[in-house]
Design a protein around this motif. Structure first.
Motif: not given
Length: 288
Positions: A131-158
């Motif tokens: 699904s990263v392909d739909v965003t403007r984030f680099p495609r390499v992000m798909k290999y770190f997708y779970k940590p990326f979503i985890g980072g969003m959740k942490l940022g959301c709390k803060l």
């Protein structure tokens, strides 16, 4: 028309046909509202449909009474619009949405069995790394997708109220190459060009297992542009294969734009409407 959804008001734009005609409930894409698709929705109504366009919570003409809202609240907006349609018109309910509205449409197809058929334009399963392909984030992000979503959740709390411009995660030039439409998006006085991190986290982490677990009980007709620069066609086919439904069909249009319902010419727009109308008529005949 204003209705209550999640205890707050949302607005419905209505194009009326005959009261006995089938109802198409339409959910708009990111940042927009049904009036952005006014030409297409008006044509739908002229072809024998009651059309109900949903202004999701805090979008379009819906009052901006909440600072924070979620993807699930938008799903409930769709369900409440269905309730309104059955009470105001009839139970011949068909659901359609474009882009983010297409994701909401396919999600609702597995949650609300009052829907006779779903017509999502664009589909996406947020849990897929591709699904990263739909965003403007680099495609390499798909290999770190779970940590990326985890980072969003942490940022959301803060920082749940942190405003994220749409252009930060979507390439607006892939959304449209038409300068007039791009200006319409950017300058629309009732548009929504930035989202709280709270909403984006709920979108990217949405669990749409109902798409794949057999919960969908109605036919699904996925509309896609072969040359869509935002939703790559290979990605759409991959998600389409995962859909579990009694019947599914991929309606492919030879267009090179993402905003299929806005940018395609009159000939293609009429072709889309006729395909939808023929599918609805076939279903109505089968169901008596």
């Amino acid at each position: 028309m204003t209705i209550q959804s999640n205890s707050v008001p949302i607005v419905l734009s209505i194009w009326k046909s005959n009261e006995l005609d089938p109802c198409i409930i339409f959910i708009p894409g990111t940042a927009t509202h049904p009036l952005f698709y006014e030409k297409f929705l008006g044509l739908l109504s002229l072809h024998g449909f009651n059309v109900i366009g949903v202004h999701p919570v805090c979008h379009g003409k819906s009052p901006r009474v909440k600072e924070l809202f979620t993807f699930d609240e938008m799903i409930q907006n769709g369900r409440d619009a269905i309730t309104y349609a059955t009470q105001r018109f009839n139970e011949q309910i068909y659901l359609m949405g474009s882009s983010q509205g297409g994701i909401l449409t396919i999600a609702l197809a597995g949650l609300d069995h009052r829907i006779r058929a779903a017509f999502p334009h664009n589909i996406l399963i947020p849990s897929l790394p591709d699904s990263v392909d739909v965003t403007r984030f680099p495609r390499v992000m798909k290999y770190f997708y779970k940590p990326f979503i985890g980072g969003m959740k942490l940022g959301c709390k803060l920082f749940p109220r942190l405003k994220i411009p749409v252009g930060f995660y979507l390439d607006l030039e892939r959304v449209t190459s038409n300068d007039q439409i791009l200006d319409q998006l950017r300058l629309d006085p009732i548009g929504f060009m930035s989202y709280p991190l709270y909403f984006l986290t709920s979108l990217f982490s949405a669990d749409l297992k109902q798409i794949q677990d057999g919960s969908i009980k109605c036919p699904v007709y996925v509309m896609a542009s072969k040359g869509d620069p935002l939703f790559p066609f290979d990605y759409t086919r991959k998600v389409f294969q995962l859909i579990q439904a009694p019947y599914k069909e991929l309606m492919v249009f030879e267009e090179n734009c993402h905003l299929l319902l806005n940018e395609s010419g009159d000939q293609t727009m009429n072709l889309i409407i006729m395909k939808v109308k023929n599918a609805v008529n076939d279903l109505m005949r089968k169901n008596g």
